[in-house]
Write an enzyme that holds these catalytic residues in place. Sequence first.
Site, PDB file in Angstrom:
ATOM      1  CG  ASN A  11      -1.627   1.350   1.530  1.00 46.68           C
ATOM      2  OD1 ASN A  11      -1.747   2.126   0.890  1.00 46.68           O
ATOM      3  ND2 ASN A  11      -2.893   1.122   2.220  1.00 46.68           N
ATOM      4  NE  ARG A  93      -6.308   1.761  -0.002  1.00 46.24           N
ATOM      5  CZ  ARG A  93      -6.077   2.661   0.531  1.00 46.24           C
ATOM      6  NH1 ARG A  93      -4.903   3.533   0.900  1.00 46.24           N
ATOM      7  NH2 ARG A  93      -7.333   4.361   0.659  1.00 46.24           N
ATOM      8  CG  LEU A 211     -17.142   5.050  11.896  1.00 46.72           C
ATOM      9  CD1 LEU A 211     -18.101   5.486  13.116  1.00 46.72           C
ATOM     10  CD2 LEU A 211     -17.558   6.143  10.939  1.00 46.72           C
ATOM     11  N   GLY A 212     -12.349   5.738  10.235  1.00 43.50           N
ATOM     12  CA  GLY A 212     -10.833   5.352  10.643  1.00 43.50           C
ATOM     13  C   GLY A 212     -10.641   7.043  10.207  1.00 43.50           C
ATOM     14  CG  ASN A 213      -7.065   9.904  10.533  1.00 41.48           C
ATOM     15  OD1 ASN A 213      -8.032  11.356  11.283  1.00 41.48           O
ATOM     16  ND2 ASN A 213      -6.002  10.695   9.744  1.00 41.48           N
ATOM     17  NE  ARG A 243      -9.551  13.377   2.874  1.00 37.12           N
ATOM     18  CZ  ARG A 243      -9.564  11.881   2.961  1.00 37.12           C
ATOM     19  NH1 ARG A 243     -10.483  11.171   3.609  1.00 37.12           N
ATOM     20  NH2 ARG A 243      -8.410  11.192   3.179  1.00 37.12           N
TER      21      ARG A 243
END
Length: 402
Positions: A11, A93, A211-213, A243
Amino acid sequence: MSSGTRVLVLNAGSSSVKYQLIDMLDGSRLASGLVERIGEANGRLVHTPRSGSKRESLEVFPDHAAALKSVAEELAADGVGLDSPELAVIGHRVVHGGLRFTAPTLVTEEVLAEVRRLVPVAPLHNPANITGIEVARSLRPDLPQVAVFDTAFHATMPEHAARYAIDKAVADEHRVRRYGFHGTSHQYVSRATAALLGKDPAEINVIVLHLGNGGSASAVAGGVCVDTSMGLTPLEGLVMGTRSGDVDPGVVFHLHRVGGLTIDEIDSLLNRRSGLLGLCGDNDMREILRRAEQGDADAKLAFDTYVHRLRKYIGAYYAVLGRVDAIAFTAGVGENAAPVRAAATAGLEELGIAVDAELNSVRSGEARVISPGYARVTVAVVPTDEELEIARQAFALVHTSS
Ligand code: AMP
């Protein structure tokens, strides 16, 4: 075809590379790690072998090629190097697959050229993903490389969910539409939720809350994504760490015309200095919960704004799906922040949604149900595993295409 059973998942971000070496016989991690601050003076590689302790090296990685070379050396030192015949495929990814890539894809020159053509719609992400693929190919030119796209799972969205209601010709000319992101996670979690319920994915409708950063919600009907909260870019939708999520597009014109900000400044404001960070100065939910607990008004406002938006999307996707069998919370906040899960679902008994306080407070790395037995909708915490999903898809592709 290689008879190997290992997949290296890469990634590559703009200044980082995360990797995992996974054995598909049992899904176990043979090694994992992270290279940070590529191109900066204070680079860092943290490598975690299957057994033994973590190794950290602080050095300058001038570019992704240097970073991946060091990763290859770390893997070789563990006896699981890139030259091992056990390695079957490298899975990458790739953030944006546009309209063309709706499934995992074997990388060819032509595929790479098409991913390059998508750079204008994913300027922050696709260039790094492309570099990762190019460097990995140069290290093992004989090995299949598979691109797994973040947008792919959302390609099934019906046209009316994918369209913005703007001039159709302009939208089509510039490929402006809703693509959605975090698709690998939404796919993995919606299936894992079905498994948790003992059902086939085709039998159930799920709202997945990643729901992460970064954060996104999706509505998955019978295993198929029918709507998701991110759009042309990952900026749309939920309130996130940095964001804004949804804003009136008029805000952009106003900040430009009246506020005097340039387009790049507004881009940076909405992507990097908004969301939880913009509202209270912190983007880590742990810190926000701690501050809110102590009565900090900004932290409380950030929490309430975050939760309010989440509830709006739960309601919206309930209406999109018509019948909801499960709501799955996942990623850093979703898996760990019990107060977010409680607040997002509070007072929704009329919709068949409830959370049991005791079950919600259990800390565990396992998928688990947190709703009481009587609730019509199963609310669950389902840890995501994007790397395993990428590995599965890459491995399956090389085994079916040979
Ligand atoms: P991710 O992007 O999935 O790695 O999620 C990262 C975010 O998860 C962090 O920025 C935190 O806001 C949040 N997080 C991680 N652990 C916890 C925790 N124990 N409680 C609340 N939030 C957490």
